[in-house]
Design an enzyme around this catalytic site. Sequence first.
Site, mmCIF file in Angstrom:
data_model
loop_
_atom_site.group_PDB
_atom_site.id
_atom_site.type_symbol
_atom_site.label_atom_id
_atom_site.label_comp_id
_atom_site.label_asym_id
_atom_site.label_seq_id
_atom_site.Cartn_x
_atom_site.Cartn_y
_atom_site.Cartn_z
ATOM 1 N N VAL A 96 0.845 -1.196 0.000
ATOM 2 C CA VAL A 96 0.000 0.000 0.000
ATOM 3 C C VAL A 96 0.883 1.250 0.000
ATOM 4 O O VAL A 96 1.621 1.519 0.937
ATOM 5 C CB VAL A 96 -0.985 0.009 1.195
ATOM 6 C CG1 VAL A 96 -2.031 -1.059 1.002
ATOM 7 C CG2 VAL A 96 -0.287 -0.208 2.536
ATOM 8 N N GLU A 97 0.815 1.980 -1.096
ATOM 9 C CA GLU A 97 1.500 3.255 -1.262
ATOM 10 C C GLU A 97 0.725 4.041 -2.301
ATOM 11 O O GLU A 97 -0.123 3.496 -3.001
ATOM 12 C CB GLU A 97 2.953 3.035 -1.696
ATOM 13 C CG GLU A 97 3.120 2.076 -2.872
ATOM 14 C CD GLU A 97 4.566 1.672 -3.102
ATOM 15 O OE1 GLU A 97 5.388 2.586 -3.325
ATOM 16 O OE2 GLU A 97 4.863 0.464 -3.076
#
Length: 276
Positions: free
Chosen positions: A144-145
């Site tokens: 998750v980015e």
Amino acid sequence: MPERLYPTPRFLPLLAVIALILSVAACSVFPDRYPLKGDNDPHNGVARVHRMPIHGIDVSHWQGDIDWYQVSRAGTRFAFIKATEGGLHLDRKFRENWEGARRAGIPRGAYHFVFWCRDAAEQAAWFIENVPRERDALPPVLDVEWNNHSRKCTRHVPRDEALRKIRTMLSMMEAHYGQMPIIYTDINFHRDVLEGEHFDNPFWLRSVAAEPHERYRNRRFTFWQWTQTGTVPGIRGEVDRNVFYGSESEWSEFLSTQCDPRDLDRLYRRGVCRVK
């Protein structure tokens, strides 16, 4: 003024030997455990990582053809391999890398790169469709980015929406694989979305210029990505290098239970840790 004492010539060879012994002793106290590996752009802020025992890599098709046997002989203890992205993309080297790491005896896990403009359930289902459920695999990883460099999906969703998507995907992955998924994240996304949120999941944190505790508030790491300019025999060009937080015995416990040893007592009740 007191008389100064200087070493006489007959003591000079003895002093040289003592200096050499001390130098060798200092090197043995803080060895680089994997001298065959390197870093093309080393940073003093992460120097302690070289004294940590359990090192690994993460790869995708960008690394090209990998000689996994050379990677193994260099002392690589684990590998995270890119599998999927969004709801339609499968990394073209995933299956080759997945089997190559297995044949070379390297513990490996697969990761999914989240697209914020795609439905969460669709993304988890796509990962599940493409990543086999195998007993010897490491827990799956949710990457998750923000998608700042994507050509298709640069959307920054509201924090509440991002958290809902994350929890949906984690839940589906855990239910399918029977393992507690790992959360990979970077400094910016953690600050914008994850800071202050509780997760039972282990965290894999990116920090290439300082140790994680200097960049992440109140977030413990299980894995640490400490450089993107690493070099490893068997891989042409640069590769991300990573480290596990703990000792040899803690690594053995992680492999046998698939859970962070610091959380075993709490997580056994959820049924996501193997019984030793």
